[in-house]
Design a protein around this motif. Structure first.
Motif, short mmCIF file in Angstrom:
data_model
loop_
_atom_site.label_atom_id
_atom_site.label_comp_id
_atom_site.label_asym_id
_atom_site.label_seq_id
_atom_site.Cartn_x
_atom_site.Cartn_y
_atom_site.Cartn_z
N MET A 1 0.75 -1.00 0.27
CA MET A 1 0.23 -0.35 -0.11
C MET A 1 0.69 1.43 0.31
SD MET A 1 -1.33 0.11 3.94
CE MET A 1 -1.98 2.18 4.15
N ILE A 2 0.42 2.49 -0.54
CA ILE A 2 0.96 3.37 -0.14
C ILE A 2 1.48 4.27 0.63
CG2 ILE A 2 0.96 6.00 -0.40
CD1 ILE A 2 1.53 5.03 -2.90
N PRO A 3 2.15 4.10 1.78
CA PRO A 3 3.37 4.75 2.55
C PRO A 3 2.61 5.53 3.20
CG PRO A 3 4.97 4.94 2.04
CD PRO A 3 3.87 4.19 0.84
N VAL A 4 1.27 5.71 4.59
CA VAL A 4 0.95 7.03 5.19
C VAL A 4 2.45 7.84 6.18
CG1 VAL A 4 -0.49 7.78 6.91
CG2 VAL A 4 -1.17 6.09 5.37
N THR A 5 2.43 8.28 5.89
CA THR A 5 3.80 9.05 6.28
C THR A 5 3.65 10.15 7.13
OG1 THR A 5 4.76 10.56 4.47
CG2 THR A 5 5.14 7.63 4.62
N ASN A 6 4.84 10.73 7.91
CA ASN A 6 4.67 12.41 8.26
C ASN A 6 3.68 12.07 9.72
OD1 ASN A 6 5.74 13.17 6.07
ND2 ASN A 6 6.32 14.26 6.86
N ILE A 7 3.76 10.52 10.07
CA ILE A 7 2.42 10.73 11.59
C ILE A 7 3.78 10.91 12.58
CG2 ILE A 7 1.56 8.70 13.02
CD1 ILE A 7 1.21 7.47 10.12
#
Length: 1476
Positions: free
Chosen positions: A962-968
C-alpha cells in the motif's frame, strides 16, 4: 518518317532514341507501345538480379525468402543456406550479436521478435503474431499478411463485412468505395470492376459495357465486332441487336441499334438528357483527366489550356502542356545511398549533384540555385549549390530523425519533418531563426509538400492506427485531415499546383492516389505490388508522376491520371532511392511574396499562410520567444532559474540578474515546474506534503498530503500530465496523476537511495532516468511506464545527485563531473566542482548548485572548462535547481489524451499505442485498461513515523502493498475498516489526534482532535461505524465516537488503572482492554461500558496489545515484559500460552489471521509470524521502533446487519446507539441528557464550561454523566470564559500574539466560534472576562494595556473602565451591587471598583503571590479566588475582603474558579484537569 525517327503502327513519328527505352511513346494505337515491341532484354548491373519482366533488384534480395520480382522469380531455384548461428523467418542468416540489438537485420524483422517484455505480451488493442510481432488489432483478418508469417490471416476465416464507406471484394478485401469501377483492379481479383453500372460516367456518345468499367463509342455497338470483353455490345443468345425502340423513342439526336432494342445518342459535345431522349450540353471538364491542366467547358465542346510556364503542344489525341523549354531541361533530383543525383528522365545516367553522406529528404530552390537535404544519420539539415559546392550546415542542434525537407520558394523558408519527435519545424535558409509549426498531434510524420502559391502545406503521418493525410496553413494553423480511410503507410507526397490536387504513395497498400485540396474526388492512379512493391516518395512533372521504389531500385513513371499509361522504370539507381522531386522552374511557380518588404515587419520569421482572398502571412518567433501585442515583434520568455535551499525557493532572472524569494516552506527539497499552468510543484518533507503554487507563491494547494518521507526530486510529465518523484528514505520511484490522485509505485525493488530524477516524454523516447546513492551508486533508465529498466552507468560514481537532460542534443548531464548519452554509458569529464548537487540546462549553458560554496554556477555545456562563473551566491545548503522556461519542456504527443485508462496512464514504448495503464497500490488491471481493488490480504504495520503494508507471504517482501502513510508524529497503533476502505491510527503528536485515510494513502483527515491527551490505543466497531479509544492522563478514559465525528462519549472513567490496549468484538458486542496499572489485568465490558468483568490477572506484568480472532471469538494478547503471547475464550475461560521465552524479547502489537499469529518486535525491529511452537519466521526487519500490526482482509470482519438492533434508523436513537449482547440496544447522548423516552437527548440545565489551550468544552455537574454539553469547539488558545444565560452564549477570550473576544452559540450544536472583538486588546498573557447580565456588557482585563475595559456583546462601545493597573488577571462582576472584582499579579492584591471604575479599593493584600481566577458565590455573598504559586490554594472572604478563609490547600497550579450550588470548581494547569 525521317531516318532519325521511328514510325509507330498508327503512322506517328517519334525520336529513334525513344525506341526500346522502356517507355511507351507510340500512343493512340489499338494496342499502344509498338516502340517497345521485340526489344532485347535490358541489362542489370553486376550487383543486381534481373527479373523476368526486365526489372532489376539488388542481388542480396535474391533467395532471401522474400519475393521482390513481380512473378517471384527471385525466390525460385534457391538453395537456402545453412546458417551457422541464427536464421530469419525467411531463411536468411544473422548472428547472435544481431539478435535483439534494436536494428532490423532480417528483412522480415524476425531478428527483433520476442526481444523484451513489450513483445512477449502485446497490448489489448494489438494482435500477437506467431512470430512474436505485435500488430494493431485492426490488422487481424484484414486479408493483408501484416505479420509476415500469415498468422493474422488464418485459413478458413470468415471475413466480416466491410464498413459502409468501403467495398467488399470477392476475396474479402475491403477497398475504398471510390475505387470501384475506376478501371483499376484494386481488389486483386477484378471484383471491384464487375457490374459497374454506377461507375464514373462515360463521355458523351459513349456506352458502358454491361459488366465492365470500359466505355466504347456508340458507333461500336452492334457493328459486328466485339468491343466489350464479355461481348455484350453485340448480339447474344436472348439479346439481339435491333432498333425496334427507335421509332418509339423519337430521339432529339440519333438512335443506334443495341442488343436492348435501340438507344438515343447525340452529337459530340452533347449528352442524352435524363428523359433518355433529349440532348443537352455535356460538361467535359467534369471528367477526371480530360485536360492535363486547364479545362473550359463550351456549349457542345470544351477547351484545354495550360498554366503559366507551360506551352500547349498537340500530342496524339490530347493537348499536352509542356514546360517552357527556355527554362532549361527538366531533371529529376533524388537521394540514393551517399549522394544526391540529377537524372534527365530518359536514361539511367546519374549525375552526382552533391556528395551528401546519408541524405534522405531532398528539395531545392531553383532561383537561388540551392539544394537542401536532411541527413538522419548525422542528424543534420544541409544545403549546397546545385554544383555540389558550398555545403553548409543549416541545423545540427535539437534535430531528431529529420525525414523530409520542403522549400518555400516564395517566402524563402525551409520546412523540416522530424519523424521521431512528431513535429514539423520551419527555419530560414541559414538556420538563424527556427520554430515549430506543427508540434502536436503527429506521431510518425513522413512526407511533406508545400503550395506557397496558396499558403497550404500537406503532410503524411503513417502511425499505424491513425495513418492519414493532413493539410494545414503554412504557419501551422488550421490543421485539417483530408484523408484518413483506406490508408496504410502513407509516405511521399507531392502537389499538382494547376489542378489543386495532392498525390501520395502508400508503402503498405502499394498505390499512388490523389485527392483535391479539400480531400474530395479521390482517385487511384497506380496500384499493385507488382507495379509498386516498395514506393517511398513521389513527384510530378507535366502529365506524369514519378515514384522512387526501394525494391525496383529505381524511379518509376506513370500517367498522372491513369498510371498504367506510360508506366515504366525510367531510371535505375542501383541503390535504394529515397527523396525525389522534379527539378524545373515550372515546379516552383512565382507569385507575389507578402513577406518581401522588410520581412513583412516580422522580427524573426515571416511565414506564408492561406487567406480567403489570396496569400497571407504570419509572424512567428524563435523557440524561447513569444509575440508581442503587435503580433510582429518578439520578446524573449523570461529566462528564470529557480533554486531551493531547504527553506526558500528563489528565482533569478538571467536577463535582469534580479533575485527574489518565490516562496517559503519548512523543509523544501525536490521541485519542478509545469509550463502549461506556470505552476511550481515542490515537496515539504517537514509536513510530508507535496504542493503546487504559482512562482510567486500564491494559490498554493496541496497535491497530496501523505505517503512521502524524503522526496529528493520531482519530475513533471508535461505531456501526459503525470507527476513522478523519488523518495530517498522509502527507496521508491513513484508516480501519480498531476492532480495527486491515483498514486502508484513504479519501482521499489533494488531501489536504495534515489536522488535525482529526469524525464523525456518526447515522441520516440518516453524515458525516465534516476540516480541512486546506494551501496552500488548508479544511473538507471526505464521507460516512463517502468518497463525496460536498465543501469546505464555503474562505474566511476560515488554520490550521484541530480541530473538533467539536454533535449535538443539528447544528452543526460549529471553532477558527478560526467555526462552520458541516452544509449551508452560513455562518460566524458566536463568540469570539476566541490559538491555539485543539482543541475539544469538552458540554451548553451549548464547551471548547477554547489553545497560547499553555497552557490549556483554556470559554464558552457560543450566545454565546461570555459566561461565558468557564479550567478548566485550566499545560498545556504542549495538543493534543487531548474530553468523555468518553455524550451525545457519540448512538445510531445499525449498518447494518454482522452483518459484511456481507468486510473493512471503512463507514456511508454509499447507499440503502437505508446502508453501503459497503471494502477494504484492495492489495485491491479483486470484488462489492459481497467483497475480493480485487489483481494489480496496483507499486514498493516505502524511505526512512530509511518504506516505501510507488507505481504503475508515471507517470500513476497520485495515491495510494500500500500502507499505508506507518512509524517505521523508518534504513531502508536493502526486499525482498519475493510467495508469502508479506511485505515485508522492514533498518534501522540501535538496535538494528539486520531486520524484516517484511504487505503491508497489519500484523503487524510483527523477524526478526533479536541479534548484528547495521550492516546493509548484504538479499536473499531466496523458493524456500527464507531471508534473506541483509550486516553491516558491523570485519569484514564475509555471513549467512543462515531466515524462521522458527530458524536463522542466517555464510557468508562478509570482513576487507578491504566488501560493501554483495547479491542472490540462487534459480534459478541463486547469491549476488551489490557491494563498494566496497579493490578495488570485483562478486562471486558459491554460496549456501553457497563458490566465490567475482570477476565485474567494472574501472571500478567505488562500486557501490551489485545486482539480478537473473529472466527473463534478467542482473545489474544501479548505481554511485553514477560515476552509471552497468550489467548483465552471470549468469556475468559480456556487460557493458553501460545509463545513464551527469552527468544521472543519484546512482542508488542499482535494480530491473528487463519492459523498464524503476527507481531512486531521493537527489540528485533521486525515483523514475525509463527503457526506453532517452531521458531517464528521473520517477515520484515530493519524497522525503526515498530508499534502495531493489523491484518487487512475483508473476510475477517464478518457482519450481520439484520441482527444488529442499531442497523435500522440508528435503533431509534437521536444520537448514539450501542448494541448489547442480548440483542437489545441502549441510546446514549454525546451532548445533553437522555430524555424520558430513552431515545431523545435534551439540553442540560446545569453544566460547567471550560477552556483548554485548543478548545472550548462543557460537562455535566453529575460526575457519572460523561457526555458533553455541546460539541467541543476549537479555538486558538482560549484562556477565559463567561456565560450569557439570556442569549445562551459562552463568551471567551484568547491569548496569542494578539487577543480576541468571541462567543459560541449554545442554542444549537456549535461548530465554529464567532469573534466580536478582534482589535484593541494586547494582553500577551491573555484577557480574562466576565459577563454583566443586567447591563448586557462584557468586562475584561488586559495585563499589557494594564486596564479593565468593557464592551457590548456585539463588539461595540469598547471603553476603558479602570486604568493604571499593574498585571490585572482574573475578573468577576457583581451587577446587582454594582462592583467589579479583579486580581493583580503585580501588586499581589485583589481589588474592586464600581462598574464605571470609581471607588477603587484593595480588599485583599496580605499573603497573596499569584492570585489568578476570582468568582462570586451569590447565594452566600462570598468572594472566592485561587492563588497559584507558591500557595496553590482556594480561599474565600466576604465581599469586602473580611473573614478570609482557606477552603482547599495544597493544590498544584490552580488557574480559574467557578461556583455552582454547593460545589467549587477549578482548573489546574499542572495536572491538566477540572476539579470540584
Amino acid at each position: 518518317c525521317p531516318s532519325d525517327q521511328f514510325e509507330c503502327e498508327n503512322g506517328a513519328c517519334i525520336d529513334l532514341s525513344w525506341v526500346c527505352d522502356g517507355v511507351t511513346d507510340c500512343l493512340g494505337e489499338t494496342v499502344p507501345g509498338s516502340d517497345e515491341e521485340d526489344c532485347p532484354a535490358a541489362s542489370c548491373r553486376s550487383s543486381e538480379f534481373q527479373c523476368s519482366d526486365g526489372s532489376c533488384i539488388l542481388s542480396e534480395f535474391r533467395c532471401d525468402g522474400d519475393p521482390d520480382c513481380s512473378d517471384g522469380g527471385d525466390e525460385q531455384a534457391c538453395r537456402y543456406p545453412t546458417c551457422d548461428e541464427l536464421k530469419c523467418k525467411n531463411g536468411a542468416c544473422f548472428t547472435s550479436a544481431q539478435r535483439c540489438d534494436g536494428n532490423v537485420d532480417c528483412r522480415d524483422e524476425s531478428d527483433e521478435f520476442n526481444c523484451s517484455e513489450s513483445s512477449t505480451q502485446c497490448s489489448s488493442n494489438e494482435f500477437q503474431c506467431d512470430n512474436g510481432k505485435c500488430i494493431p488489432q485492426s490488422f487481424y483478418c484484414d486479408v493483408w499478411n501484416n505479420c509476415g508469417d500469415g498468422s493474422d490471416e488464418p485459413d478458413g476465416v470468415l471475413y466480416p463485412s466491410c464498413p459502409g464507406n468501403t467495398f467488399t471484394c470477392d476475396n474479402s478485401v475491403c477497398v475504398n468505395q471510390e475505387w470501384v469501377c475506376d478501371g483499376t483492379d484494386n481488389c486483386g481479383d477484378g471484383s471491384d470492376e464487375e457490374n459497374c453500372d454506377y461507375a464514373i460516367p462515360c463521355l458523351n456518345n459513349q456506352w458502358r459495357c454491361t459488366n465492365s468499367s470500359r466505355c466504347i463509342n456508340v458507333v461500336q455497338i452492334c457493328d459486328g465486332k466485339i468491343d466489350c470483353e464479355d461481348g455484350t455490345d453485340e448480339s447474344q443468345t436472348g439479346s439481339v441487336c435491333s432498333s425496334t425502340k427507335c421509332g418509339i423513342l423519337s430521339c432529339d439526336g440519333y438512335c443506334r441499334a443495341t442488343p436492348q432494342g435501340g438507344t438515343c445518342y447525340c452529337d459530340d459535345g452533347y449528352q442524352v438528357g435524363d428523359d433518355g431522349i433529349s440532348c443537352k450540353d455535356f460538361d467535359e471538364c467534369t471528367v477526371f483527366g480530360q485536360c492535363e491542366q486547364k479545362c473550359e467547358n463550351t456549349v457542345g465542346s470544351f477547351k484545354c489550356g495550360c498554366a503559366d510556364g507551360y506551352i500547349p503542344e498537340q500530342s496524339h489525341d490530347h493537348l499536352h502542356c509542356k514546360a517552357t523549354p527556355t527554362a532549361g531541361a527538366p531533371r529529376l533530383l533524388f537521394s540514393a545511398g551517399p549522394n544526391i543525383y540529377f537524372n534527365d528522365f530518359l536514361n539511367d545516367k546519374l549525375d552526382i549533384a552533391v556528395e551528401a553522406g546519408s541524405p534522405i529528404g531532398v528539395d531545392y530552390h531553383y532561383e537561388l540555385g540551392k539544394i537542401f537535404w536532411s541527413d538522419a544519420i548525422l542528424q543534420k539539415v544541409m544545403s549546397a549549390n546545385t554544383d555540389g559546392n558550398n555545403q553548409k550546415v543549416i541545423l545540427d542542434k535539437a534535430i531528431s530523425d529529420p525525414e523530409q525537407v520542403a522549400v518555400d520558394w516564395i517566402g524563402n523558408n525551409l520546412y523540416v519533418v522530424e519523424t521521431k519527435v512528431g513535429r514539423i519545424d520551419i527555419c530560414n535558409f541559414d538556420g538563424s531563426h527556427r520554430t515549430g509549426v506543427v508540434t502536436n498531434g503527429l506521431r510518425n510524420p513522413r512526407g511533406l509538400a508545400l503550395d506557397p502559391t496558396k499558403g497550404y502545406m500537406f503532410f503524411t503521418d503513417w502511425y499505424t492506427t491513425t495513418a492519414r493525410l493532413d493539410r494545414a496553413y503554412m504557419d501551422g494553423s488550421e490543421l485539417y485531415t483530408i484523408v484518413d480511410t483506406s490508408v496504410g503507410y502513407p509516405s511521399g507526397i507531392t502537389v499538382d499546383f494547376t489542378n489543386s490536387r495532392v498525390y501520395w504513395v502508400d508503402t503498405k497498400f502499394d498505390y499512388v492516389e490523389t485527392v483535391d485540396y479539400n480531400g474530395k474526388n479521390r482517385r487511384t492512379i497506380l496500384s499493385g505490388s507488382h507495379l509498386l512493391p516498395w514506393p517511398y516518395d513521389v513527384t510530378l512533372f507535366e502529365e506524369h508522376v514519378y515514384i522512387s521504389d526501394a525494391t525496383k531500385l529505381g524511379i518509376l513513371r506513370g500517367n498522372k491520371f491513369n498510371g498504367s499509361i506510360d508506366y515504366a522504370l525510367v531510371t535505375k539507381t542501383g541503390v535504394i532511392p529515397n527523396g525525389l522531386i522534379a527539378y524545373h522552374p515550372s515546379r516552383q511557380p512565382k507569385v507575389d511574396n507578402p513577406c518581401a518588404v522588410q520581412n513583412g515587419g516580422c522580427a524573426h520569421l515571416c511565414v506564408l499562410s492561406h487567406v480567403l482572398d489570396g496569400l497571407g502571412y504570419s509572424c512567428l518567433c524563435d523557440l524561447g520567444y513569444v509575440l508581442n501585442m503587435d503580433r510582429k515583434s518578439c520578446k524573449r520568455e523570461p529566462r528564470i532559474i529557480t533554486v531551493s535551499n531547504r527553506y526558500y525557493l528563489y528565482q533569478l532572472n538571467l536577463d535582469t540578474n534580479a533575485r527574489k524569494t518565490a516562496l517559503y516552506s519548512r523543509n523544501l527539497l525536490g521541485n519542478d515546474f509545469d509550463w502549461a499552468t506556470r505552476k511550481i510543484y515542490y515537496a515539504d518533507t517537514y509536513y510530508g506534503n507535496l504542493y503546487k503554487a504559482f512562482l510567486n507563491g500564491t494559490m498554493r494547494e496541496i497535491v497530496f498530503s501523505s505517503g512521502t518521507s524524503i522526496t529528493e526530486n520531482i519530475a513533471v510529465d508535461w505531456v501526459a500530465r503525470n507527476l513522478y518523484w523519488c523518495d530517498y528514505d522509502l527507496g521508491t520511484i513513484e508516480v501519480a496523476r498531476i492532480d495527486g490522485t491515483h498514486r502508484a509505485i513504479l519501482h521499489a525493488m533494488n531501489v536504495t537511495n534515489p536522488r535525482g530524477l529526469a524525464l523525456d516524454p518526447r515522441d520516440g523516447y518516453h524515458y525516465l532516468f534516476w540516480t541512486d546513492w546506494g551501496q552500488n551508486p548508479r544511473i538507471e533508465r526505464c521507460d516512463m511506464d517502468g518497463n525496460h529498466r536498465k543501469s546505464i552507468i555503474t562505474d566511476r560514481l560515488f554520490w550521484p545527485n541530480g541530473l538533467t537532460i539536454d533535449y535538443p542534443n539528447t544528452m543526460v548531464y549529471l553532477p558527478t563531473r560526467s555526462w552520458t548519452s541516452y544509449t551508452d554509458a560513455d562518460m566524458t569529464d566536463k568540469t570539476e566542482q566541490k559538491h555539485p548537487h543539482s543541475l539544469t540546462i538552458l540554451e548553451d549553458y549548464l547551471y548547477w548548485t554547489d553545497r560547499e560554496t553555497y552557490s549556483v554556477s554556470r559554464c558552457n555545456k560543450w566545454d565546461g572548462s570555459k566561461n565558468q562563473t557564479k550567478v548566485m551566491t550566499g545560498l545556504y545548503y542549495p538543493t534543487d535547481l531548474h530553468a523555468f522556461h518553455p524550451v525545457r519542456q519540448p512538445a510531445g504527443t499525449n498518447y494518454c489524451e482522452g483518459n484511456p485508462c481507468s486510473h493512471i496512464c503512463l507514456l511508454g514504448n509499447f507499440r503502437p499505442r505508446y502508453y501503459t495503464c497503471a494502477c494504484p497500490v492495492g489495485s491491479s488491471l483486470t484488462d489492459t485498461h481497467t483497475c480493480t481493488p485487489n483481494q489480496d490480504d496483507f499486514i498493516l504495520v505502524s511505526t512512530p513515523g509511518r504506516i505501510f503494508g507488507i505481504a503475508l507471504d515471507p517470500e513476497d517482501q520485495e515491495s510494500d502493498k500500500m502507499i505508506p502513510v507518512t509524517n505521523i508524529v508518534n504513531g502508536m497503533d493502526v486499525e482498519h475498516d475493510d467495508s469502508q476502505g479506511w485505515v485508522y491510527w492514533g498518534g501522540d503528536g501535538i496535538p494528539p489526534k486520531i486520524s484516517r485515510c484511504n487505503m491508497d494513502g489519500s484523503y487524510i483527515e483527523n477524526i478526533i482532535t479536541t479534548s484528547v491527551n495521550n492516546i493509548q490505543h484504538i479499536a473499531l466497531d466496523y458493524s456500527g461505524g464507531r471508534i473506541f479509544w483509550a486516553e491516558q492522563n491523570s485519569e484514564t478514559y475509555l471513549e467512543v465516537g462515531t466515524y462521522n465525528r458527530r458524536y463522542r462519549l466517555i464510557l468508562i472513567k478509570i482513576v487507578d488503572d491504566m488501560p493501554v490496549a483495547i479491542a472490540i468484538n462487534p459480534l459478541k458486542r463486547l469491549l476488551y482492554w489490557a491494563d498494566y496499572g496497579q493490578v495488570p489485568k485483562i478486562e471486558s465490558a459491554y460496549m456501553d461500558g457497563t458490566n465490567r468483568t475482570i477476565l485474567a490477572t494472574s501472571g500478567l506484568t505488562q500486557p501490551r496489545s489485545i486482539v480478537i480472532d473473529y472466527s473463534t471469538h478467542d482473545v489474544y494478547w501479548c505481554d511485553e515484559q514477560s515476552s509471552t503471547i497468550e489467548k483465552m475464550s471470549w468469556d475468559g475461560s480456556n487460557r493458553v500460552t501460545i509463545r513464551s521465552g527469552r527468544n521472543y524479547p519484546s512482542p508488542r502489537g499482535v494480530a491473528v489471521y487463519q492459523d498464524y499469529i503476527y507481531w512486531v518486535d521493537p527489540t528485533w525491529k521486525s515483523v514475525r509470524n509463527p503457526s506453532n511452537q517452531d521458531d517464528p519466521e521473520k517477515l520484515r526487519d530493519g524497522l525503526e521502533n515498530p508499534q502495531d500490526v493489523a491484518i487487512y482482509d475483508q473476510s475477517i470482519q464478518p457482519d450481520d446487519p439484520s441482527n444488529n438492533p442499531c442497523a435500522n434508523n440508528n435503533g431509534g436513537c437521536s444520537q448514539l446507539c450501542i448494541a448489547l449482547p442480548d440483542n437489545s440496544r441502549v441510546c446514549k447522548c454525546a451532548f445533553g441528557k437522555i430524555g424520558n423516552d430513552g431515545t431523545s437527548c435534551n439540553d442540560a440545565e446545569d453544566y460547567v464550561v471550560f477552556t483548554t489551550t485548543r478548545d472550548i468544552s462543557g460537562f455535566h455537574v453529575d460526575p457519572d454523566d460523561h457526555s458533553l454539553i455541546f460539541p467541543t469547539v476549537t479555538a486558538s488558545y482560549p484562556i477565559a470564559v463567561a456565560h450569557d444565560l439570556q442569549d445562551n452564549r459562552a463568551y471567551f477570550a484568547t491569548v496569542s500574539s494578539y487577543s480576541r473576544i468571541g462567543y459560541i452559540d449554545l442554542n444549537s450544536n456549535p461548530s465554529y466560534p464567532k469573534y466580536v472583538v478582534t482589535s484593541g486588546l494586547r494582553g500577551p498573557e491573555g484577557t480574562c472576562l466576565d459577563f454583566d447580565w443586567v447591563h448586557r456588557k462584557l468586562y475584561y482585563t488586559d495585563n499589557s494595556l494594564k486596564i479593565i475595559g468593557s464592551v457590548s456583546p456585539d463588539g461595540s462601545n469598547m471603553t476603558t473602565v479602570v486604568s493604571g493597573l499593574n498585571l490585572p488577571r482574573g475578573i468577576a462582576v457583581d451587577p446587582c451591587r454594582g462592583y467589579i472584582y479583579w486580581t493583580d499579579w503585580g501588586t499581589h492584591t485583589i481589588e474592586r471598583s464600581t462598574l464605571v471604575g470609581n471607588g477603587r479599593t484593595v480588599i485583599v493584600s496580605e499573603d497573596l503571590l499569584w492570585p489568578n481566577g476570582v468568582t462570586i458565590d451569590f447565594d452566600e455573598d462570598k468572594l472566592y479566588w485561587v492563588d497559584a504559586e507558591p500557595k496553590e490554594r482556594v480561599e474565600r472572604s466576604n465581599m469586602d475582603g473580611t473573614e478570609r478563609e482557606l477552603i482547599i490547600p495544597s493544590l498544584d497550579h490552580p488557574f480559574a474558579i467557578a461556583i455552582l450550588d454547593q460545589f467549587v470548581y477549578w482548573t489546574d494547569w499542572s495536572t491538566r484537569g477540572v476539579y470540584r
